[in-house]
Design a protein around this motif. Structure first.
Motif, PDB file in Angstrom:
ATOM      1  N   GLY A  92       0.779  -1.225   0.000  1.00 20.22           N
ATOM      2  CA  GLY A  92       0.000   0.000   0.000  1.00 20.22           C
ATOM      3  C   GLY A  92       0.812   1.277   0.000  1.00 20.22           C
ATOM      4  N   LEU A  93       2.119   1.141  -0.036  1.00 21.74           N
ATOM      5  CA  LEU A  93       3.003   2.301  -0.081  1.00 21.74           C
ATOM      6  C   LEU A  93       3.818   2.289  -1.365  1.00 21.74           C
ATOM      7  CD1 LEU A  93       4.614   2.275   3.482  1.00 21.74           C
ATOM      8  CD2 LEU A  93       2.940   3.910   2.631  1.00 21.74           C
ATOM      9  N   TYR A  94       4.041   3.473  -1.906  1.00 20.87           N
ATOM     10  CA  TYR A  94       5.044   3.622  -2.952  1.00 20.87           C
ATOM     11  C   TYR A  94       6.354   3.976  -2.269  1.00 20.87           C
ATOM     12  CZ  TYR A  94       1.483   3.846  -6.626  1.00 20.87           C
ATOM     13  OH  TYR A  94       0.449   3.569  -7.487  1.00 20.87           O
ATOM     14  N   VAL A  95       7.404   3.278  -2.641  1.00 18.69           N
ATOM     15  CA  VAL A  95       8.756   3.609  -2.219  1.00 18.69           C
ATOM     16  C   VAL A  95       9.400   4.240  -3.447  1.00 18.69           C
ATOM     17  CG1 VAL A  95      10.933   2.757  -1.291  1.00 18.69           C
ATOM     18  CG2 VAL A  95       8.787   1.628  -0.676  1.00 18.69           C
ATOM     19  N   ILE A  96       9.634   5.543  -3.368  1.00 13.11           N
ATOM     20  CA  ILE A  96      10.073   6.304  -4.539  1.00 13.11           C
ATOM     21  C   ILE A  96      11.471   6.846  -4.285  1.00 13.11           C
ATOM     22  CG2 ILE A  96       9.549   8.245  -6.058  1.00 13.11           C
ATOM     23  CD1 ILE A  96       6.616   8.066  -5.015  1.00 13.11           C
ATOM     24  N   THR A  97      12.376   6.544  -5.209  1.00 12.21           N
ATOM     25  CA  THR A  97      13.726   7.087  -5.140  1.00 12.21           C
ATOM     26  C   THR A  97      13.799   8.272  -6.091  1.00 12.21           C
ATOM     27  OG1 THR A  97      14.634   4.908  -4.680  1.00 12.21           O
ATOM     28  CG2 THR A  97      16.192   6.601  -5.397  1.00 12.21           C
ATOM     29  N   LEU A  98      14.166   9.426  -5.530  1.00 13.09           N
ATOM     30  CA  LEU A  98      14.257  10.668  -6.287  1.00 13.09           C
ATOM     31  C   LEU A  98      15.712  11.124  -6.317  1.00 13.09           C
ATOM     32  CD1 LEU A  98      11.292  12.525  -4.550  1.00 13.09           C
ATOM     33  CD2 LEU A  98      11.234  11.386  -6.771  1.00 13.09           C
ATOM     34  N   GLU A  99      16.091  11.785  -7.423  1.00 13.76           N
ATOM     35  CA  GLU A  99      17.464  12.242  -7.562  1.00 13.76           C
ATOM     36  C   GLU A  99      17.474  13.590  -8.261  1.00 13.76           C
ATOM     37  OE1 GLU A  99      20.735   9.241  -8.402  1.00 13.76           O
ATOM     38  OE2 GLU A  99      20.508  10.246 -10.333  1.00 13.76           O
ATOM     39  N   ALA A 100      18.363  14.479  -7.806  1.00  8.06           N
ATOM     40  CA  ALA A 100      18.485  15.800  -8.432  1.00  8.06           C
ATOM     41  C   ALA A 100      19.933  16.240  -8.403  1.00  8.06           C
ATOM     42  CB  ALA A 100      17.635  16.829  -7.694  1.00  8.06           C
TER      43      ALA A 100
END
Length: 103
Positions: A92-100
């Motif tokens: 039920g969770l999104y595990v999102i990896t973000l990069e900038a």
């Protein structure tokens, strides 16, 4: 109580702003989420002087977010634009990896 009901109840605790989560602006929407790690924050990129790599891993409710972000797409978190490196769905969770890359 069914297993799904039990997981949903656990999400309410996990994403409770009095417990683990904080409110952030994600994709233009105020939403409860957890920033689990800030890795490589401020790590200079050897090929781009004055630019640093920033990476965040966030946990957000699939239902509350309302859509699955596209890998390779862009997503704003608290007025900073990140590339979506990875999206995984877990209970039920999104595990999102973000990069900038930030100057």
């Amino acid at each position: 109580m069914s297993f799904k009901d039990s997981i949903a109840a656990d999400l309410d605790v996990f994403l409770n702003t009095d417990e683990f989560a904080d409110e952030h602006i994600l994709g233009g929407k105020k939403i409860r989420l957890i920033i689990a790690s800030d890795t490589l924050n401020g790590t200079p990129l050897p090929h781009a002087e004055g630019v640093s790599l920033w990476r965040k891993v966030i946990y957000v409710s699939c239902v509350e977010l309302g859509y699955r972000p596209n890998e390779g797409g862009l997503l704003d978190l608290d007025d900073q634009t990140y590339e979506v490196v990875n999206v995984d769905e877990q209970a039920g969770l999104y595990v999102i990896t973000l990069e900038a890359n930030v100057m």
